[in-house]
Motif scaffolding. Structure first.
Motif, PDB file in Angstrom:
ATOM      1  N   CYS A  18       0.667   0.460  -7.915  1.00  0.00           N
ATOM      2  CA  CYS A  18       1.695  -0.283  -7.176  1.00  0.00           C
ATOM      3  C   CYS A  18       2.183   0.519  -5.973  1.00  0.00           C
ATOM      4  O   CYS A  18       2.659  -0.045  -4.994  1.00  0.00           O
ATOM      5  CB  CYS A  18       2.855  -0.665  -8.086  1.00  0.00           C
ATOM      6  N   TRP A  21       0.109  -0.307  -2.867  1.00  0.00           N
ATOM      7  CA  TRP A  21       0.167  -1.672  -2.364  1.00  0.00           C
ATOM      8  C   TRP A  21       1.042  -1.687  -1.122  1.00  0.00           C
ATOM      9  O   TRP A  21       2.187  -1.240  -1.167  1.00  0.00           O
ATOM     10  CB  TRP A  21       0.758  -2.586  -3.436  1.00  0.00           C
ATOM     11  N   GLY A  23       3.613  -2.727   1.819  1.00  0.00           N
ATOM     12  CA  GLY A  23       4.813  -3.561   1.864  1.00  0.00           C
ATOM     13  C   GLY A  23       6.057  -2.713   1.905  1.00  0.00           C
ATOM     14  O   GLY A  23       6.001  -1.485   1.984  1.00  0.00           O
ATOM     15  N   GLN A  88      13.777  -0.618  -6.835  1.00  0.00           N
ATOM     16  CA  GLN A  88      12.613  -1.488  -6.633  1.00  0.00           C
ATOM     17  C   GLN A  88      11.398  -0.921  -7.352  1.00  0.00           C
ATOM     18  O   GLN A  88      10.633  -1.648  -7.972  1.00  0.00           O
ATOM     19  CB  GLN A  88      12.325  -1.651  -5.148  1.00  0.00           C
ATOM     20  N   PHE A  92       9.621  -2.419 -11.312  1.00  0.00           N
ATOM     21  CA  PHE A  92       8.295  -3.054 -11.327  1.00  0.00           C
ATOM     22  C   PHE A  92       7.555  -2.691 -12.600  1.00  0.00           C
ATOM     23  O   PHE A  92       7.566  -1.539 -13.009  1.00  0.00           O
ATOM     24  CB  PHE A  92       7.485  -2.592 -10.103  1.00  0.00           C
ATOM     25  N   TRP A  96      10.459  -7.515 -11.133  1.00  0.00           N
ATOM     26  CA  TRP A  96       9.818  -8.269 -10.039  1.00  0.00           C
ATOM     27  C   TRP A  96       8.332  -7.954 -10.041  1.00  0.00           C
ATOM     28  O   TRP A  96       7.889  -6.981 -10.632  1.00  0.00           O
ATOM     29  CB  TRP A  96      10.459  -7.920  -8.694  1.00  0.00           C
ATOM     30  N   GLN A  97       7.576  -8.817  -9.357  1.00  0.00           N
ATOM     31  CA  GLN A  97       6.125  -8.640  -9.231  1.00  0.00           C
ATOM     32  C   GLN A  97       5.680  -9.190  -7.881  1.00  0.00           C
ATOM     33  O   GLN A  97       6.375  -9.992  -7.292  1.00  0.00           O
ATOM     34  CB  GLN A  97       5.388  -9.389 -10.344  1.00  0.00           C
ATOM     35  N   PHE A  98       4.523  -8.758  -7.409  1.00  0.00           N
ATOM     36  CA  PHE A  98       3.955  -9.285  -6.169  1.00  0.00           C
ATOM     37  C   PHE A  98       2.683 -10.057  -6.506  1.00  0.00           C
ATOM     38  O   PHE A  98       2.087  -9.828  -7.567  1.00  0.00           O
ATOM     39  CB  PHE A  98       3.682  -8.166  -5.152  1.00  0.00           C
ATOM     40  N   PRO A  99       2.279 -10.975  -5.643  1.00  0.00           N
ATOM     41  CA  PRO A  99       1.054 -11.737  -5.907  1.00  0.00           C
ATOM     42  C   PRO A  99      -0.144 -10.800  -6.087  1.00  0.00           C
ATOM     43  O   PRO A  99      -0.347  -9.892  -5.293  1.00  0.00           O
ATOM     44  CB  PRO A  99       0.891 -12.600  -4.650  1.00  0.00           C
ATOM     45  N   TRP A 101      -0.516  -8.692  -8.581  1.00  0.00           N
ATOM     46  CA  TRP A 101      -0.139  -7.434  -9.211  1.00  0.00           C
ATOM     47  C   TRP A 101      -0.944  -7.144 -10.471  1.00  0.00           C
ATOM     48  O   TRP A 101      -1.298  -6.007 -10.720  1.00  0.00           O
ATOM     49  CB  TRP A 101       1.355  -7.405  -9.524  1.00  0.00           C
TER      50      TRP A 101
END
Length: 114
Positions: A18, A21, A23, A88, A92, A96-99, A101
């Motif tokens: 993560c 990634w 962002g 943040q 994780f 929350w999560q990201f597309p 993940w």
């Protein structure tokens, strides 16, 4: 009526994926203070050299390395700011999560008890 007990949580394996990634890694003022202190920098210097304006231009975000990974990721999966990492990061993938993940994250799924 039945309660939905299907929610799962995830146990981080500290794979560091993560952290690679791209962002924004948003930091609050309190997190800025804690990280600056942890890395031995003055807050102003930390803000000027280790943060950038987030994509939505509303927050500060930790800068990335040239490859898109977090500035504080060292080696394969070592976080240089682990004791003071932003909420943040610590949230994780449970908060929350990201597309996509799940394609990169090695966290172990823990089914809800019930």
């Amino acid at each position: 009526m039945s309660l939905d007990t299907s929610k799962v949580s995830y146990l981080c394996q500290r794979c560091g994926n993560c952290c690679r990634w791209p962002g924004d890694v948003i930091v609050t003022p309190a997190e800025v203070d804690a990280i600056a202190r942890h890395v031995g920098m003055e807050v102003d210097e930390f803000i000027q050299t280790r943060t950038r304006l987030s994509a939505n231009r509303k927050h500060l975000s930790i800068i990335d390395k040239g490859d898109g990974s977090c500035f504080y990721l060292e080696g394969q999966n070592s976080c240089l700011i682990q004791p003071v990492k932003p909420a943040q990061c610590s949230g994780f993938p449970n908060a929350w999560q990201f597309p996509g993940w799940r394609d990169v994250c090695e966290a172990i799924e823990i089914p809800a008890k019930g």
